[in-house]
Design a protein around this motif. Sequence first.
Motif, PDB file in Angstrom:
ATOM      1  N   ALA A  40      52.928  -1.520  33.212  1.00 44.32           N
ATOM      2  CA  ALA A  40      53.363  -0.232  32.649  1.00 44.32           C
ATOM      3  C   ALA A  40      52.201   0.749  32.677  1.00 44.32           C
ATOM      4  O   ALA A  40      52.369   1.923  33.007  1.00 44.32           O
ATOM      5  CB  ALA A  40      53.874  -0.408  31.234  1.00 44.32           C
ATOM      6  N   SER A  41      51.005   0.266  32.299  1.00 46.57           N
ATOM      7  CA  SER A  41      49.828   1.143  32.363  1.00 46.57           C
ATOM      8  C   SER A  41      49.112   0.855  33.682  1.00 46.57           C
ATOM      9  O   SER A  41      48.009   0.336  33.726  1.00 46.57           O
ATOM     10  CB  SER A  41      48.916   0.919  31.157  1.00 46.57           C
ATOM     11  N   HIS A 154      52.165   0.259  25.727  1.00 44.27           N
ATOM     12  CA  HIS A 154      53.029  -0.895  25.419  1.00 44.27           C
ATOM     13  C   HIS A 154      53.684  -0.786  24.054  1.00 44.27           C
ATOM     14  O   HIS A 154      54.444  -1.669  23.657  1.00 44.27           O
ATOM     15  CB  HIS A 154      52.228  -2.206  25.489  1.00 44.27           C
ATOM     16  N   GLN A 162      45.055  -0.032  23.834  1.00 45.00           N
ATOM     17  CA  GLN A 162      46.222  -0.778  24.300  1.00 45.00           C
ATOM     18  C   GLN A 162      46.305  -2.191  23.732  1.00 45.00           C
ATOM     19  O   GLN A 162      47.378  -2.636  23.336  1.00 45.00           O
ATOM     20  CB  GLN A 162      46.199  -0.830  25.824  1.00 45.00           C
ATOM     21  N   ASP A 241      41.244  -4.010  25.100  1.00 42.53           N
ATOM     22  CA  ASP A 241      41.557  -3.323  26.349  1.00 42.53           C
ATOM     23  C   ASP A 241      41.851  -1.880  25.973  1.00 42.53           C
ATOM     24  O   ASP A 241      42.879  -1.574  25.376  1.00 42.53           O
ATOM     25  CB  ASP A 241      42.753  -3.970  27.061  1.00 42.53           C
ATOM     26  N   ASP A 311      39.615  -3.197  34.993  1.00 44.36           N
ATOM     27  CA  ASP A 311      41.006  -3.467  35.376  1.00 44.36           C
ATOM     28  C   ASP A 311      41.477  -2.319  36.277  1.00 44.36           C
ATOM     29  O   ASP A 311      41.437  -2.430  37.497  1.00 44.36           O
ATOM     30  CB  ASP A 311      41.865  -3.603  34.104  1.00 44.36           C
ATOM     31  N   LYS A 336      44.758  -9.298  38.874  1.00 42.58           N
ATOM     32  CA  LYS A 336      46.218  -9.262  38.790  1.00 42.58           C
ATOM     33  C   LYS A 336      46.792  -9.314  40.196  1.00 42.58           C
ATOM     34  O   LYS A 336      46.495  -8.430  41.016  1.00 42.58           O
ATOM     35  CB  LYS A 336      46.661  -7.954  38.128  1.00 42.58           C
ATOM     36  N   ARG A 365      50.920  -9.256  33.624  1.00 39.14           N
ATOM     37  CA  ARG A 365      51.273  -7.847  33.469  1.00 39.14           C
ATOM     38  C   ARG A 365      52.095  -7.692  32.196  1.00 39.14           C
ATOM     39  O   ARG A 365      52.576  -8.670  31.633  1.00 39.14           O
ATOM     40  CB  ARG A 365      52.128  -7.349  34.657  1.00 39.14           C
ATOM     41  N   SER A 366      52.268  -6.434  31.767  1.00 38.13           N
ATOM     42  CA  SER A 366      53.082  -6.232  30.565  1.00 38.13           C
ATOM     43  C   SER A 366      54.549  -6.565  30.842  1.00 38.13           C
ATOM     44  O   SER A 366      55.271  -7.008  29.952  1.00 38.13           O
ATOM     45  CB  SER A 366      52.929  -4.806  30.043  1.00 38.13           C
ATOM     46  N   LYS A 387      44.244 -13.996  30.519  1.00 32.99           N
ATOM     47  CA  LYS A 387      44.767 -12.987  29.583  1.00 32.99           C
ATOM     48  C   LYS A 387      46.258 -12.802  29.867  1.00 32.99           C
ATOM     49  O   LYS A 387      46.631 -12.439  30.974  1.00 32.99           O
ATOM     50  CB  LYS A 387      44.015 -11.666  29.839  1.00 32.99           C
TER      51      LYS A 387
HETATM   52  P1  PGA Z   1      49.933  -3.416  32.350  1.00 30.88           P
HETATM   53  O1  PGA Z   1      48.949  -3.779  31.166  1.00 30.88           O
HETATM   54  O2  PGA Z   1      50.465  -4.678  32.927  1.00 30.88           O
HETATM   55  O3  PGA Z   1      50.986  -2.564  31.687  1.00 30.88           O
HETATM   56  O4  PGA Z   1      49.120  -2.627  33.352  1.00 30.88           O
HETATM   57  C1  PGA Z   1      48.021  -4.816  31.231  1.00 30.88           C
HETATM   58  C2  PGA Z   1      46.599  -4.334  31.228  1.00 30.88           C
HETATM   59  O5  PGA Z   1      46.313  -3.113  31.229  1.00 30.88           O
HETATM   60  O6  PGA Z   1      45.690  -5.159  31.249  1.00 30.88           O
END
Ligand code: PGA
Length: 431
Positions: A40-41, A154, A162, A241, A311, A336, A365-366, A387
């Motif tokens: 999401a971010s 989130h 976050q 984070d 990240d 990721k 991921r979120s 994580k």
């Molecule tokens: P995301 O968040 O999967 O929404 O990008 C996870 C993170 O920022 O580590």
Amino acid sequence: MNIKNIDAYQIYDSRGYPTLEVEVELEDGTTGRGLVPSGASTGQFEAWELRDGDPTKFRGKSVFNAIANVKGEIAGALKGDSVFDQKNIDQKMIALDGTPNKSRLGANAILGTSMAVANAAANAKNQKLYEYLGNGEGHLIPLNEIQILGGGAHADWATDIQDFLVIAIGAKTYEETLEMTHNIYHEAGKVMKEKGKCVGIADEGGWWPDYTNNEEPFEVFMEAIQRAGYEAGNDVAISLDIAASDLFDGENYHLRLENKKLSPDEFYALMKDWCEKYPIVSIEDPFADTEFDYWQKFTQEFGHRVQVIGDDLFTTNIKRIEEGIAQQLANSVLIKLNQIGSVSETLEAITLTQKAGWLPVVSARSGETEDAFISHLAIATNAGQLKVGSFARSERMVKWNENLRIQRHLGDKATFIGGKIYDQIFSTASV
Ligand code: PGA
Ligand code: ZN
């Protein structure tokens, strides 16, 4: 053993958004699946997640074009290829896509196939995925980084940060990290409910708070640690984070909760203040992904005692990680799979990070699925840290539980070094 067929279907992630499931079938009937997560971010330098964008279909979020690309062009190109040649298969898909960020076929289409190929190959060899991916070298059970409170993108900006996470640095066993986290997670919920500050559960399973400033979560966190019977800084440490790119407009950082605008220098001072005031062992994306000077300065100042994770800064991208290493922008890389979009490039990013003496942190991921690929990836590569969001909800728990299964499968070969993982960066970083 060659690929006979590749199929793809639309399934739904932990937010109920459409995503892909790819199934690879081999000539002997062996199969393997790949389930694709979604952020999401997301960082601006990530590989491209292909969504249909048709408002009449799943509010624009369906992935039927990505599915068609798997069943059509990708399947056509890979049929008959050896399933064991992961790198060759990934490179073939990258070349077929032809864009620098996998935007034509979709990083989700390519990654789903890549993960399904890896799973099918492990199945064909009758190995667990971690054994196959790590060529039998993987043995290190990761130290968990687990979310207690969720915020930012989130939790509709309930806090500007976050993730507030806990790392059980003093745990002697993997099981103990889970017990400590369980105790602190539930104590934090209790403290927040007593104060009337808990609204519910955020996207990754952490508590969704109702706060008026960004210091409150620290107070709750510290109280929860103490009431759970642990010593902050010794038994457990805080990890953050910041996801600072989401706060940055190119000039200033905006704290929505406090309706404040901070210059980059003021924001630096805030990060510094938190790292001096609280037992923070790890901080992710403390600055926006374009603000290299601040990253460099911060790593110089705190890298000897704080893990500084990139990240959005690196987006698991080899070129960006290489540049970061050359400029000493951080001392750790968040890993990721769907940021880069293939299994072999992800493995390469981990190796590059480790060769530089930095620490990789394998991450979910979120938007997650019921798949535990990343548990296998973390252990296969001896990454040492994982994580996955919080200690609640099955798309998170499946990863922690899979680590327990892999640990049992490894038997005497399993090792757990816990917080000692940081000796590697804390002793070598410049002070
Ligand atoms: P995301 O968040 O999967 O929404 O990008 C996870 C993170 O920022 O580590
Ligand atoms: Zn992040």
